[in-house]
Structures are given as structure tokens and as C-alpha cells.
Design a protein around this motif. Structure first.
Motif, PDB file in Angstrom:
ATOM      1  N   ASN A  77      -5.753   5.206  -0.977  1.00  0.00           N
ATOM      2  CA  ASN A  77      -5.191   3.879  -1.691  1.00  0.00           C
ATOM      3  C   ASN A  77      -6.129   3.066  -2.514  1.00  0.00           C
ATOM      4  O   ASN A  77      -5.958   2.637  -3.808  1.00  0.00           O
ATOM      5  CB  ASN A  77      -4.666   2.798  -0.588  1.00  0.00           C
ATOM      6  CG  ASN A  77      -3.259   3.064  -0.121  1.00  0.00           C
ATOM      7  OD1 ASN A  77      -2.490   2.661  -0.857  1.00  0.00           O
ATOM      8  ND2 ASN A  77      -2.921   3.897   0.989  1.00  0.00           N
ATOM      9  N   VAL A  78      -7.580   2.855  -2.071  1.00  0.00           N
ATOM     10  CA  VAL A  78      -8.373   2.415  -2.859  1.00  0.00           C
ATOM     11  C   VAL A  78      -8.699   3.153  -4.078  1.00  0.00           C
ATOM     12  O   VAL A  78      -9.159   2.449  -5.218  1.00  0.00           O
ATOM     13  CB  VAL A  78      -9.643   2.051  -1.914  1.00  0.00           C
ATOM     14  CG1 VAL A  78     -10.892   1.573  -2.729  1.00  0.00           C
ATOM     15  CG2 VAL A  78      -9.307   1.167  -0.888  1.00  0.00           C
ATOM     16  N   LEU A 138       0.799  -1.214   0.077  1.00  0.00           N
ATOM     17  CA  LEU A 138      -0.021   0.022  -0.174  1.00  0.00           C
ATOM     18  C   LEU A 138       0.868   1.382  -0.057  1.00  0.00           C
ATOM     19  O   LEU A 138       1.844   1.286   0.366  1.00  0.00           O
ATOM     20  CB  LEU A 138      -0.956   0.085   1.238  1.00  0.00           C
ATOM     21  CG  LEU A 138      -1.748  -1.286   1.515  1.00  0.00           C
ATOM     22  CD1 LEU A 138      -2.304  -1.003   2.753  1.00  0.00           C
ATOM     23  CD2 LEU A 138      -2.682  -1.122   0.162  1.00  0.00           C
ATOM     24  N   THR A 181     -15.072   4.046  -4.101  1.00  0.00           N
ATOM     25  CA  THR A 181     -14.199   3.847  -3.027  1.00  0.00           C
ATOM     26  C   THR A 181     -15.082   3.586  -1.692  1.00  0.00           C
ATOM     27  O   THR A 181     -15.008   2.310  -0.969  1.00  0.00           O
ATOM     28  CB  THR A 181     -13.337   5.023  -2.666  1.00  0.00           C
ATOM     29  OG1 THR A 181     -12.755   5.523  -3.883  1.00  0.00           O
ATOM     30  CG2 THR A 181     -12.501   4.738  -1.589  1.00  0.00           C
ATOM     31  N   ARG A 232      -8.636  -2.401  -3.043  1.00  0.00           N
ATOM     32  CA  ARG A 232      -7.855  -1.443  -4.090  1.00  0.00           C
ATOM     33  C   ARG A 232      -7.930  -2.366  -5.323  1.00  0.00           C
ATOM     34  O   ARG A 232      -7.952  -1.956  -6.455  1.00  0.00           O
ATOM     35  CB  ARG A 232      -6.204  -1.324  -3.672  1.00  0.00           C
ATOM     36  CG  ARG A 232      -5.729  -0.412  -4.769  1.00  0.00           C
ATOM     37  CD  ARG A 232      -4.206   0.005  -4.128  1.00  0.00           C
ATOM     38  NE  ARG A 232      -3.450  -1.132  -3.962  1.00  0.00           N
ATOM     39  CZ  ARG A 232      -1.924  -1.224  -3.640  1.00  0.00           C
ATOM     40  NH1 ARG A 232      -1.505   0.016  -3.374  1.00  0.00           N
ATOM     41  NH2 ARG A 232      -1.535  -2.322  -3.380  1.00  0.00           N
TER      42      ARG A 232
END
Lengths: 248, 244
Positions: free
Chosen positions: A103-104, A94, A122, A154
Motif C-alpha cells: 500500500n505504501v 487502503l 517504503t 502512503r
């Protein structure tokens, strides 16, 4: 879904000469499968994963993803094909300086998706992996299992056809492993995403894979329904892998 | 001493301003050129996202050569270039040219070092997600290395203050210039001591400020989120360093 034919990868490592990492790999993975690829360290699992995730170009052979040969793709096409393959790593990988939500959202931000759409997607993904309340936290504030959930969310962001998992639970304790595997199974059911799990743990295969391939010394030595392979292991390495688990 | 302070206060203040002017500008230009150089080194190395061994080797040598030329010699060698850019070879602006050229390859190595700290798995993950090389540079490399780059910034700035004092010997102005002119050439050691004390204060402030900033922006090892708590934590860290 995925057809691997005569896949061979040879590394030319200077003084050591040529190292054959994969030899004539044939695998057919069907849509909706949770497919396990198991083998000891050094068997060629990682190279196979790198060929599947298009990080490595095969020396010969083909990898057909939905009918398209990924081995020959270049430039734009390669980048687009990569979006069809979500990858989950053992070490999570990550972005440490970004929040969980960022991050996602990362894969979506790469393809210039509109902001509102990214936010909605998200939110939805974090709900799916059960981390909606952690969206503003940073990875360093999460446990290993939570980090892997973020990584799974993600990997799913671009709606990939396949979720490729590289030792997804090897860094986790047994209880967390169970929960993460349960999540993968749910995702497989809910989203009908094909899942490929590369692992060295028989218990992982046993708990969620419907089909399994055993890789040893760069070749596939056995492949079939999980129950069949477990009940009648044909190769020594499979017996060893099974026995190894029993001894544990 | 008191007399000296009062007498030389305006001069010292001007020296401080000149030193800061040269340091800030040359740091800016050093990063403007050095940061892309560092990125180029990092991405072209073996296993990098734009691997190019010949380029990497040649570029690496150029940087090594530039770094090994003593600053004072580099400054003199650059006189024609400096004259071309700022029209003169003396004064603050002339020094900025030499300082920037001297620091850019240094910054390149510092930036390369910062980028090396990034987990290669993260870069690989970005590639898997379909990131272009440009996106990897902008969205992964620069973002993930920010705390480390800020720490490097404090080292570069302080090094440039040191170089700036040397540039003073060639008529650049600044605290180093005052130290040499009054302290050495006119036998007024008190003035020299004052310039040294001022330089120490400036260096400490820069180190402290950038250290605090780096800790604040770094999201690794943050168990608490609020700025207040982080600030107190940072201050405690500073206090601990001073106790040592």
C-alpha cells in the motif's frame, strides 16, 4: 505555497437547479503551516477538499500550488501535480488485497520507480509512522489508528509539498486521535511538509493547527492564527463550534 | 444399475471429458471478452473514471438484448458465424463458439457487479495519487475485486455446464448429449440418471474448489496469515455448509 483566490464551485444538479457549494473562497496557506479548515457538515468542506486535491474542477477562481494553477491542468501535467499533493482520507481508503508495504509503495509503483528505491522508501516511511513490524500484514489485520498511519505513510511516499487530510481522525477514538495528530505534527517538523486538515472537530484544530479558517454556508467566515480566532471569535458559527466543544 | 455403469463407463467418461472441454474453453473465451466488457460498463457509468453516458446506455442495452435471447435460439442464430470460425456447426468446438457468445454478456454483468463492490474511496485515492485510468483498472479494480471475480467464475462455469447440456441437443456431445440420446431417445433412464449424477458431482466440485480459492486469496477479514490455518478454516466452513 497555496493561494486560493475567488474559488467558486457550482454544481448543476438537474431538477434541483444550481447548487453553490463554494463561493469566493480566498485562502493563503504558507509553507510549513498546519492549516485547519473547520466547518459544520454541508458547509462546503468536502468540495473545497476535492478542489484542492484536483478531483473536482472549480467553476471559477484559481488554486495556485507553488505558483501553478491546478484548476486548468490536464492529462500528464495534472497527474504530476497530483503527486505533489498527498491525501489522507477519513475512511483510510487502503487497498484491502495488498499488504501494508504494498500500500505504501503504491504511489511509487504508479510512477515506475525502480524496485530497490521503492523498497528503501517504503521501509523508511514505515519506520517514520512506527509500523515497520507490520509491513507484511494486510489492512484488515490492523486497528483504525494503524490503518490511518499506513495511509499517512502512503500519502508521503511521493514526497509531496502538501499533505491534505480529510477528517483524518473522525473515525478514531480520542486516544488514537491524539497519537495520529502527534504523528502529523512530527511529520510537519521533520519533513517540513505543509499540512491542511479539514475537520469538524475544534479539538483537532486546537491541538495542532497554527492557523485556521472557518467555513460556513460555502464561504470563509473567519481566518487567522488559531489562538486569535479561539480567543476572539468574530463570527457566530465559530462561537457555536467553540461552544459546542465546551458542552461536550 | 451396476451393469449399466460398467457398460457405459467409457462413454460416460468421454462425455465427462467433452463437457469439461466445452466448459473450460467457453469459460475462458467468455472471460476474455466479457471481462473487458464489464470493465467498460463500470468505468463509463455515471461517476465512473471514464464517464460516458451515451456509450454506457447503448452498451448496456446491447448486453441486455444478448442476455435475453434464449440460448437454444442464439445457438441456431449463430450457425453462420460458427461455421465461419470453426468450419462446422456440430461438435464440441461449434458448441464452444455458441457458449462463449452466450456467456460473455453474462460475464460482463458479473464482472460489473464485482467491481461495484469496491469502495469508491479507494478508486478516488488512486486518482489523487496520480494513477492513470489504465493503472486504476489494472492495479486497483482488478486487484481489489479478485475474490469476487473468482466467486463469479464459479457461477459462470456452472451456468455454462447447464448450457452445455442444452448444446448437447444440437449435437455438441458431452454429458447432456448422452443423457438425451440414451435416456430420452432410447428409453434407457439409467443412463440419464448417471449423467445427471455426474453433472451434480462436477458442479459441486467446481463450487467447492472456487469457494476455497476465493477464501484463500481474499485478504479482507483475515486475522491469521498462515495457509494451514486458513485451509482448516476453509474446510470447517465447507463442513458447516454440508451440515445444512
Amino acid at each position: 505555497m497555496i493561494q486560493i483566490e475567488k474559488l467558486t464551485k457550482v454544481f448543476n444538479s438537474g431538477e434541483a437547479g444550481e447548487v453553490v457549494a463554494l463561493k469566493d473562497i480566498d485562502l493563503h496557506i504558507n509553507r510549513g503551516d498546519i492549516f485547519g479548515i473547520i466547518g459544520m457538515s454541508g458547509a462546503g468542506k468536502s468540495t473545497l477538499l476535492r478542489c484542492l486535491s484536483m478531483l473536482e474542477t472549480p467553476t471559477s477562481g484559481t488554486v495556485l500550488l507553488d505558483g501553478e494553477d491546478t484548476a486548468t491542468l490536464k492529462g500528464r501535467k495534472l497527474i504530476e501535480a497530483r503527486r505533489n499533493m498527498g491525501v489522507v482520507f477519513q475512511g483510510y481508503n487502503l487497498l484491502m488485497q495488498k499488504t501494508v508495504a504494498q500500500n505504501v509503495a503504491f504511489p511509487l509503483s504508479l510512477s515506475k520507480t525502480p524496485k530497490a528505491e521503492i523498497a528503501a522508501r517504503t521501509e523508511e516511511l514505515l519506520q517514520l509512522v512506527g509500523l515497520a513490524d507490520k509491513k507484511d500484514n494486510y489492512p484488515s489485520q490492523l486497528s483504525g489508528g494503524q490503518k490511518q498511519r499506513v495511509a499517512i505513510a502512503r500519502a508521503l511516499a511521493t514526497n509531496p509539498l502538501v499533505l491534505l487530510c480529510d477528517e483524518p481522525t473522525s473515525a478514531l477514538d480520542s486516544l488514537t486521535t491524539k497519537a495520529v495528530l502527534q504523528l502529523l505534527q512530527d511529520i510537519n517538523h521533520k519533513l517540513n511538509v505543509t499540512i491542511i486538515i479539514i475537520t469538524h472537530e475544534m479539538s483537532v484544530v486546537k491541538s495542532i493547527c497554527n492557523r485556521v479558517a472557518v467555513i460556513d454556508e460555502s464561504r470563509i467566515v473567519e481566518c487567522g492564527q488559531t489562538e486569535t480566532v479561539f480567543e476572539n471569535p468574530a463570527s457566530d458559527i465559530t462561537k457555536l463550534l467553540l461552544g459546542y466543544e465546551v458542552n461536550e | 444399475m451396476q451393469e449399466t455403469i460398467i457398460k457405459f463407463a467409457p462413454l460416460l467418461l468421454e462425455g465427462c471429458m467433452d463437457t469439461l472441454y466445452m466448459t473450460v474453453l467457453s469459460t475462458f473465451f467468455a472471460y476474455l471478452f466479457g471481462l473487458p466488457m464489464g470493465i467498460a460498463l463500470f468505468i463509463t457509468k455515471q461517476g465512473g473514471i471514464a464517464e460516458n453516458k451515451p456509450f454506457n446506455a447503448i452498451f448496456g442495452w446491447v448486453i441486455n438484448i444478448l442476455r435475453s435471447i434464449p440460448f437454444i435460439i442464439l445457438m441456431i442464430a449463430l450457425f453462420p458465424v460458427t461455421r465461419l470460425i470453426v468450419g462446422t456447426i456440430i461438435g464440441k468446438n461449434a458448441a464452444v463458439v455458441a457458449l462463449s457468445v452466450a456467456a460473455a454478456p453474462f460475464v460482463a454483468r458479473m464482472a460489473e457487479q464485482s467491481l461495484e463492490e469496491i469502495d469508491s474511496g479507494v478508486i478516488e485515492a488512486a486518482r489523487c495519487m496520480g494513477a492513470t485510468n489504465f493503472q486504476i483498472i489494472v492495479k486497483v479494480l482488478l486487484v481489489e475485486s479478485i475474490p469476487s471475480i473468482i466467486r463469479g467464475l464459479s457461477i459462470t462455469t456452472i451456468t455454462l455446464i447447464g448450457y452445455g447440456a442444452m448444446a448437447g441437443a444440437l449435437g455438441a456431445g458431452g454429458l447432456g448429449d448422452i443423457g438425451i440420446r440414451y435416456g430420452y431417445n432410447r428409453f434407457q433412464p439409467n443412463v440419464m440418471y448417471l449423467t445427471v449424477v455426474l453433472l451434480i458431482v462436477i458442479v459441486c466440485l467446481i463450487q467447492w474448489g472456487f469457494g476455497l480459492l476465493a477464501r484463500k486469496v481474499d485478504k479482507r477479514n483475515t486475522k491469521v496469515k498462515s495457509f494451514g490455518v486458513n485451509f482448516i478454516g476453509g474446510a470447517k466452513g465447507v463442513a458447516r455448509i454440508y451440515k445444512k
